[in-house]
Design an enzyme around this catalytic site. Structure first.
Site, mmCIF file in Angstrom:
data_model
loop_
_atom_site.group_PDB
_atom_site.id
_atom_site.type_symbol
_atom_site.label_atom_id
_atom_site.label_comp_id
_atom_site.label_asym_id
_atom_site.label_seq_id
_atom_site.Cartn_x
_atom_site.Cartn_y
_atom_site.Cartn_z
ATOM 1 N N ASP A 1 0.853 -1.189 0.000
ATOM 2 C CA ASP A 1 0.000 0.000 0.000
ATOM 3 C C ASP A 1 0.891 1.242 0.000
ATOM 4 O OD1 ASP A 1 -1.893 2.035 0.548
ATOM 5 O OD2 ASP A 1 -3.133 0.645 1.702
ATOM 6 N N ARG B 1 -0.366 4.498 -0.339
ATOM 7 C CA ARG B 1 -1.175 5.707 -0.171
ATOM 8 C C ARG B 1 -0.672 6.588 0.976
ATOM 9 N NH1 ARG B 1 -6.952 2.731 -0.132
ATOM 10 N NH2 ARG B 1 -5.666 1.234 1.032
#
Length: 264
Positions: free
Chosen positions: A196, A198
């Site tokens: 991930d 983000r």
């Protein structure tokens, strides 16, 4: 126009050595590109087809803003939708690595009292534009729009395709899932990409610009709650965002629950 600066200097992505423990505690880790394919280039043509035995993700396509994040408000208008009419605000966001254009849909903020219902939604072109059934992103966005229209609140729409790996990498990860039977976490890892990537440094700046100081966050993702809290968002409640699975996304939704610890 005022420029807001983020207090955090996070890069968003975790270092490669953190991949094994980001979402699960599996002792066995699939080898990354560098471990399976060696180093260097063989000087192949620009049209070289990816060898599935030695896949290569493109780290330069990761959407992370980077450090020294700033946010500038640009414009607003009324946007009629099938859910009703929202106010939409546009922001320019700059970082040391990338630039974003961010849209915020809101309804009923002027009459809100107390914590505001907020969805921080990461863009998903494949489902929200093309109608893909591989994931539940479009359904979650629609549910958030329904709730904000009914109860008042805001949706912050961030251009972080594929958990921040970018559209081309995401489609390559889909290819790995399709041809090698990998789940969404292991597909990223095989490509040498983070689970991930983000980051949410822009969110507290946007909320401050809108006069929101506490939120009821629409999410099933404990990592999002944690990261938003770490950059200064006052999350006072988590509101579930549960949608029904279909045959094509059952395995993906199960993976989110089992390996990403999403609430169900």
């Amino acid at each position: 126009m005022p420029v807001l600066h983020a207090a955090s200097n996070s890069e968003g992505c975790l270092p490669a050595e953190s991949q094994e423990t980001l979402y699960d505690s599996d002792e066995t880790r699939l080898m990354s590109t560098s471990e399976t394919s060696g180093s260097g280039s063989d000087g192949g043509s620009e049209e070289e087809i990816v060898d599935l035995a030695t896949p290569q993700g493109n780290p330069d396509a990761v959407t992370t803003l980077g450090k020294e994040v700033t946010v500038s408000y640009r414009s607003t208008c009324v946007l009629p939708t099938r859910f009703g009419s929202f106010n939409v605000r546009a922001y320019d966001c700059e970082g040391s690595r990338n630039s974003w254009e961010v849209a915020v849909l809101s309804h009923g903020l002027e009459s809100a009292s107390g914590p505001v219902l907020v969805r921080v939604h990461d863009a998903c072109c494949t489902s929200e534009v093309f109608g893909s059934l591989r994931c539940d992103c479009a359904d979650q966005l629609a549910l958030a729009q329904e709730r904000v229209m009914a109860d008042g609140g805001a949706i912050i729409y961030l251009p972080q395709e594929g958990r921040g790996i970018g559209l081309c990498n995401k489609i390559l990860a889909y290819q790995m899932q399709q041809q090698q039977g990998l789940d969404t976490v292991d597909a990223n890892r095989v490509l040498g990409l983070e689970d991930d990537c983000r980051q949410y440094d822009v969110v507290p700046l946007i909320l401050a610009d809108m006069g929101v100081d506490a939120v009821r966050l629409i999410t099933n993702n404990p990592r999002k709650v944690r990261l938003l809290s770490e950059v200064g968002v006052n999350v006072v409640e988590r509101v579930p965002c549960l949608v029904d699975p279909v045959e094509q996304n059952e395995a993906y939704m199960r993976c989110k629950q089992m390996r990403m610890n999403h609430f169900s």
